[in-house]
Design an enzyme around this catalytic site. Structure first.
Site, PDB file in Angstrom:
ATOM      1  N   HIS A 189       1.746   4.516  -2.833  1.00 27.47           N
ATOM      2  CA  HIS A 189       1.654   5.763  -2.698  1.00 27.47           C
ATOM      3  C   HIS A 189       3.061   6.329  -2.924  1.00 27.47           C
ATOM      4  O   HIS A 189       3.321   7.653  -3.773  1.00 27.47           O
ATOM      5  CB  HIS A 189       1.760   6.317  -1.218  1.00 27.47           C
ATOM      6  CG  HIS A 189       0.205   6.302  -0.803  1.00 27.47           C
ATOM      7  ND1 HIS A 189      -0.920   6.837  -1.384  1.00 27.47           N
ATOM      8  CD2 HIS A 189      -0.245   5.499   0.412  1.00 27.47           C
ATOM      9  CE1 HIS A 189      -1.787   6.645  -0.537  1.00 27.47           C
ATOM     10  NE2 HIS A 189      -1.813   5.900   0.616  1.00 27.47           N
ATOM     11  N   HIS A 203       0.754  -1.228   0.067  1.00 24.65           N
ATOM     12  CA  HIS A 203      -0.006  -0.126   0.105  1.00 24.65           C
ATOM     13  C   HIS A 203       0.950   1.382  -0.045  1.00 24.65           C
ATOM     14  O   HIS A 203       0.752   2.244  -0.780  1.00 24.65           O
ATOM     15  CB  HIS A 203      -0.827  -0.001   1.431  1.00 24.65           C
ATOM     16  CG  HIS A 203      -1.872   1.174   1.138  1.00 24.65           C
ATOM     17  ND1 HIS A 203      -3.052   1.307   0.976  1.00 24.65           N
ATOM     18  CD2 HIS A 203      -1.309   2.468   1.924  1.00 24.65           C
ATOM     19  CE1 HIS A 203      -3.500   2.439   1.238  1.00 24.65           C
ATOM     20  NE2 HIS A 203      -2.592   3.217   1.591  1.00 24.65           N
ATOM     21  N   GLU A 204       1.586   1.356   0.925  1.00 25.84           N
ATOM     22  CA  GLU A 204       2.784   2.341   1.059  1.00 25.84           C
ATOM     23  C   GLU A 204       3.713   2.697  -0.183  1.00 25.84           C
ATOM     24  O   GLU A 204       3.889   3.846  -0.771  1.00 25.84           O
ATOM     25  CB  GLU A 204       3.412   2.371   2.351  1.00 25.84           C
ATOM     26  CG  GLU A 204       2.465   2.636   3.680  1.00 25.84           C
ATOM     27  CD  GLU A 204       1.400   3.910   3.661  1.00 25.84           C
ATOM     28  OE1 GLU A 204       1.769   4.824   2.989  1.00 25.84           O
ATOM     29  OE2 GLU A 204       0.580   3.471   4.090  1.00 25.84           O
ATOM     30  N   HIS A 236       3.191   6.758  -6.771  1.00 24.64           N
ATOM     31  CA  HIS A 236       2.711   8.121  -6.940  1.00 24.64           C
ATOM     32  C   HIS A 236       3.836   9.270  -7.093  1.00 24.64           C
ATOM     33  O   HIS A 236       3.547  10.107  -7.952  1.00 24.64           O
ATOM     34  CB  HIS A 236       1.608   8.077  -6.192  1.00 24.64           C
ATOM     35  CG  HIS A 236       0.453   8.903  -6.867  1.00 24.64           C
ATOM     36  ND1 HIS A 236      -0.712   9.238  -5.928  1.00 24.64           N
ATOM     37  CD2 HIS A 236       0.261   9.518  -7.993  1.00 24.64           C
ATOM     38  CE1 HIS A 236      -1.505  10.227  -6.746  1.00 24.64           C
ATOM     39  NE2 HIS A 236      -0.892  10.203  -7.945  1.00 24.64           N
TER      40      HIS A 236
END
Ligand SMILES: [Zn+2]
Length: 692
Positions: A483, A479-480, A486
Site C-alpha cells: 500500500h 502487505h502494508e 502505491h
C-alpha cells in the site's frame, strides 16, 4: 509524546497556523498538542467553506480550471490538520484526542455535506460533465471530472431539498456512530488483560511469546509478570502455543466478545442503527439496498457478482477446513484427549498438525524473522522492482518515539517521498495494521512528494532483544508496504485520484501482490537470518516453510469468507434497523454451514472494516476480489522465469503502482496483463484448486 504541562499553548503559537519548515515539510509533532486541533479545524473549515462558496458563486461560465481544479486546490489547511489528527487518533490516542474525535466527526460530516449538497456547485460540475466531450480535457482530467461527478451524484447532489436534508442528517449521525463504534472496541481491548502467574500459566509458551508478554506487562506497570492482551499479535500466538486449555478458552471468549459485552461499550445497538441509516440513504438515492448502492461504484458492480466469487471459494475452503478439523480431532484422540475440538483449540492443534505434517515449528521459524531484516527485505524488493532506495533519517520525528523515517529516492537518485513506519503494539494504538498518509503526491500545486505511513501492531522484543515476527506478521509488513508503494510511486497531477484514492476492490491489489515476493527463496535466503547465529535460514527449513504455505488455508479462507458473506447479508437485509445482531450472525452462519469450530475472523461487534467509518461496508469481499487480480498478476512474473523481470515490473509500475485512480481499474489491469483474470490462480495459490 506528553500532552500535559503546556499551559501556554493557547497564548503561544499554534503549529497549524504556521508553515512547517522542518525536513520534508513534516508536521512538527513534538509541538502539536490536543488543544491545537479545534482552533485549527475551526479556521480550516471556515476557509474551505469560503473557497467553495467562491467557486460555486463564480459568475463566469464553468470551466475545468475554475471549478474542478479550483476545488482540487481548495481546503489545503483542512487536509493538513485532518491528516495529522487522523494518524494520532488511530496510532497514539488518549482521552483528550478521543473527546475531540467525538466532537469532530459530526462536524466534519456537516462540513462535507455543505459541499457535496451545494446546489450551484453541482450545477457547475454537471454542466462540465454534460459538455465533457467539448472541453479539450486530457485523459487524466476527464477521469477526474468523471470521479467528481460520480462523487456528487452518489452523495445526493441531484436530489430535491427534502431528500438532501435527510441525507445530511444521516451522514452526520453515521459519523458519530462510527467513532463510537471504534472507541468502544478500543475500550474493550484496553480494559482486558490476561495476567499469567507462574510457570503453570506459561505452559507451552515458547521464548518469544514469553518475552512479548513480559514487555506487555511492563508497559502496563506490571513489570516481572506476563500479560496477554486482546491485540491479534498477542492473543494469536498464545492460542497457538498455550498448553492451558482453560486459559485458551478464557482469552478466546474475551477476544471474540469485544463490543458484545453489554453496558456502555456494547456495539449491537450501534450496528442496527448504522444498517438502518445506510439502507435509508441507499433508498433515497434510488437503490434497492445499501449493497447495491455501494457496489454500483466498484469493479464488482453488483452484490451478485461479489457473492458469486465468494460462493465459488467457499465450498472448497469449507471442505478443506472440515478435513483439517477431522485430522485435529484424531490427534486429540491419539493424545488421549477426551474432548471435542473447540474454537479455542483450533490454532493449538493446527500448530501441532503443521509440525507433524511438514516438520515446521513456528517457534523454530521465528528467530529468522527479525523485524528490521524484513523491513530491509521489503525495501530490497522495491529496489529490484522499481529502483527505489531508502535512507534512514533520524532527523525526522514522528508522532511517537517508536516511529522510524526513511527518505525514498528513485532510480535516478531523485527524492521520491518519505516513508514512516510505526511498527509496535501499544495501548494507545487501535488494533490491526494500516497505511495512511500525511501528504499525498500531486503535481497540481507544484511537484508535491508524499509522506506515507505504515502502522502495525507487532510485539516489541524484550529489553535488549530484537523484535521477532511470525511469518504472518512478515506478510502483514509486506502487505502494508505494498500500500505504501502505491502512495510513494503515485505519479499523477490531481490529488483526487492520487495513490490509494481508488476503488475499494482495486486498492488491495498493490498490497496483496507485494506479499508474493516475501514468499520467495530469492528474498528469504537473503533476509531471513537467525538473530543469534546470523545464519541464513537453512534451505531445507525454508522449503518446509514454503511447502506448509497452503496449510490451514481452509481455516483462513473460511474465517474470511464468512465475514465477507455476512457483510453482504447485513447490507442486503430488509428492516436492518430492527436487526438482532447476534441472532442475525447465528442465522447467517447456519445458512452457509459454518463449521462449529471456527468463528468469523471479525465478529460484527468489532468488525471495524464495516462499522467504524465504513470504508469496507458491503465491500469486505474486496480482499478476495483483489486476490483474483494479485494471484494472476504475480503469475505474469513467474511466466518470465524472473520474479523481478524488468519489463513486467515496468508495466506494473506504469499501470498499477504509479497510476492511482487515473483510469478505470479494468483498463489498468488489461494494460498491464493484456486481459482480465479468472479465479483459477487464486484457487491454486490457496491450495484449494483440487478440493471440493
Ligand atoms: Zn490492505
Amino acid at each position: 509524546m506528553t500532552e500535559q504541562n503546556h499551559p501556554a499553548a493557547n497564548g503561544g503559537s499554534n503549529p497549524f497556523f504556521e508553515s512547517w519548515t522542518g525536513p520534508f515539510g513534516m508536521p512538527p509533532f513534538e509541538r502539536i498538542r490536543p488543544e491545537h486541533f479545534m482552533p485549527a479545524y475551526d479556521r480550516a473549515f471556515a476557509e474551505h467553506a469560503a473557497e467553495i462558496a467562491a467557486i460555486a458563486d463564480d459568475p463566469s461560465e464553468p470551466t475545468f480550471a475554475n471549478t474542478i481544479e479550483a476545488m482540487e486546490l481548495a481546503g489545503r489547511p483542512l487536509d493538513r490538520v485532518a491528516s495529522v489528527f487522523h494518524i494520532l487518533a488511530g496510532a497514539n490516542t488518549n482521552d483528550a484526542l478521543q473527546a475531540i474525535e467525538r466532537e469532530l466527526s459530526p462536524r466534519q460530516a456537516r462540513h462535507w455535506n455543505g459541499i457535496v449538497l451545494n446546489e450551484p456547485l453541482f450545477r457547475r460540475i454537471d454542466d462540465l460533465w454534460q459538455r465533457r466531450g467539448t472541453l479539450g480535457l486530457d485523459a487524466e482530467q476527464a477521469r477526474v471530472l468523471e470521479r467528481y461527478h460520480v462523487w456528487f451524484r452518489r452523495a445526493g447532489a441531484a436530489l430535491d431539498a427534502t431528500a438532501k436534508k435527510r441525507l445530511a442528517e444521516i451522514s452526520e449521525r453515521l459519523a458519530t456512530l462510527g467513532t463510537a463504534f471504534s472507541q468502544n472496541v478500543l475500550a474493550d481491548e484496553q480494559g482486558y488483560t490476561l495476567v499469567l502467574e507462574g510457570e503453570a500459566d506459561l505452559a507451552g509458551l515458547p521464548d518469544f511469546v514469553r518475552q512479548a508478554a513480559r514487555a506487555a506487562a511492563t508497559e502496563r506497570g506490571m513489570a516481572g509478570k506476563h500479560v496477554i492482551t486482546l491485540g491479534r499479535s498477542s492473543v494469536e500466538p498464545f492460542l497457538q502455543f498455550s498448553a492451558r486449555r482453560d486459559l485458551r478458552e478464557k482469552i478466546f471468549r474475551a477476544w471474540i466478545a469485544r463490543g458484545d459485552n453489554g453496558g456502555k461499550t456494547d456495539n449491537k445497538a450501534i450496528i442496527a442503527e448504522v444498517l438502518g441509516l445506510r439502507a435509508e440513504r441507499a433508498r433515497l438515492l434510488g437503490y434497492e439496498t445499501f449493497a447495491h448502492y455501494r457496489l454500483d461504484d466498484a469493479m464488482a458492480k453488483t452484490p451478485a457478482a461479489a457473492r458469486g466469487l465468494l460462493d465459488r471459494v467457499w465450498k472448497p475452503a469449507r471442505a478443506r477446513a472440515l478435513a483439517d478439523r477431522d485430522a485435529m480431532q484424531a490427534l486429540i484422540q491419539e493424545e488421549g484427549g477426551n474432548f471435542k475440538l473447540a474454537p479455542w483449540d483450533w490454532r493449538y492443534y493446527a500448530e501441532k498438525l503443521r509440525k507433524k505434517s511438514f516438520d515446521v515449528d513456528e517457534a523454530a521459524i521465528k528467530p529468522y524473522f527479525q523485524l528490521h531484516h524484513i523491513i530491509e527485505a521489503a525495501f530490497y524488493t522495491a529496489y529490484k522492482l522499481f529502483g527505489l532506495s531508502f535512507e534512514r533519517r533520524t532527523d525526522v520525528a514522528g508522532w511517537h518515539p517508536d516511529v522510524e523515517a526513511w527518505e525514498v529516492r528513485d532510480a535516478d537518485g531523485r527524492h521520491r517521498g518519505v516513508f514512516l513506519g510505526d511498527y509496535f503494539a501499544r495501548a494507545s494504538k487501535r488494533s490491526g495494521a494500516w497505511m495512511t498518509s500525511l501528504r499525498d503526491q500531486e503535481k497540481l500545486k507544484g511537484d508535491i512528494r508524499p509522506l506515507i505511513c505504515n502502522v502495525t501492531n507487532f510485539n516489541k522484543g524484550g529489553e535488549g532483544q530484537p523484535t521477532l515476527l511470525s511469518f504472518d506478521d512478515a506478510r502483514t509488513l509486506f502487505h502494508e508496504f505494498g500500500h505504501a508503494l502505491h502512495g510513494l510511486l503515485s505519479d499523477v497531477k490531481y490529488p483526487f485520484i492520487s495513490g490509494t484514492s481508488v476503488l475499494t476492490d482495486w486498492v488491495e491489489l498493490p498490497s496483496q501482490l507485494y506479499e508474493h515476493w516475501l514468499e520467495r527463496p530469492e528474498i528469504l535466503s537473503r533476509f531471513a537470518v537467525h538473530y543469534r547465529t546470523g545464519q541464513a535460514i537453512p534451505d531445507e527449513l525454508m522449503k518446509r516453510l514454503l511447502a506448509a504455505r497452503t496449510f490451514n488455508q481452509g481455516f483462513a479462507t473460511v474465517e474470511y469468507v464468512a465475514c465477507a458473506l455476512v457483510d453482504l447479508d447485513f447490507h442486503l437485509a430488509p428492516g436492518a434497523e430492527k436487526i438482532d445482531v447476534n441472532a442475525f450472525e447465528e442465522k447467517a452462519m447456519a445458512r452457509i454451514g459454518m463449521p462449529d469450530e471456527i468463528v468469523m475472523r471479525h465478529r460484527p461487534t468489532h468488525f471495524a472494516h464495516l462499522f467504524s467509518g465504513g470504508g469496507y461496508a458491503s465491500a469486505y469481499y474486496s480482499y478476495m476480489w483483489s486476490e483474483v487480480l494479485d494471484a494472476d498478476a504475480f503469475a505474469a512474473f513467474e511466466e518470465t522465469g524472473n520474479i523481478f523481470d524488468p519489463a513486467t515490473a515496468k508495466a506494473l509500475n506504469q499501470n498499477v503502482y504509479s497510476a492511482g485512480g487515473s483510469r478505470d481499474p479494468e483498463d489498468l489491469y488489461k494494460a498491464f496483463r493484456g486481459r482480465l483474470p479468472t479465479p483459477d490462480a487464486l484457487l491454486r495459490k490457496r491450495g484449494l484448486a483440487d478440493a471440493r
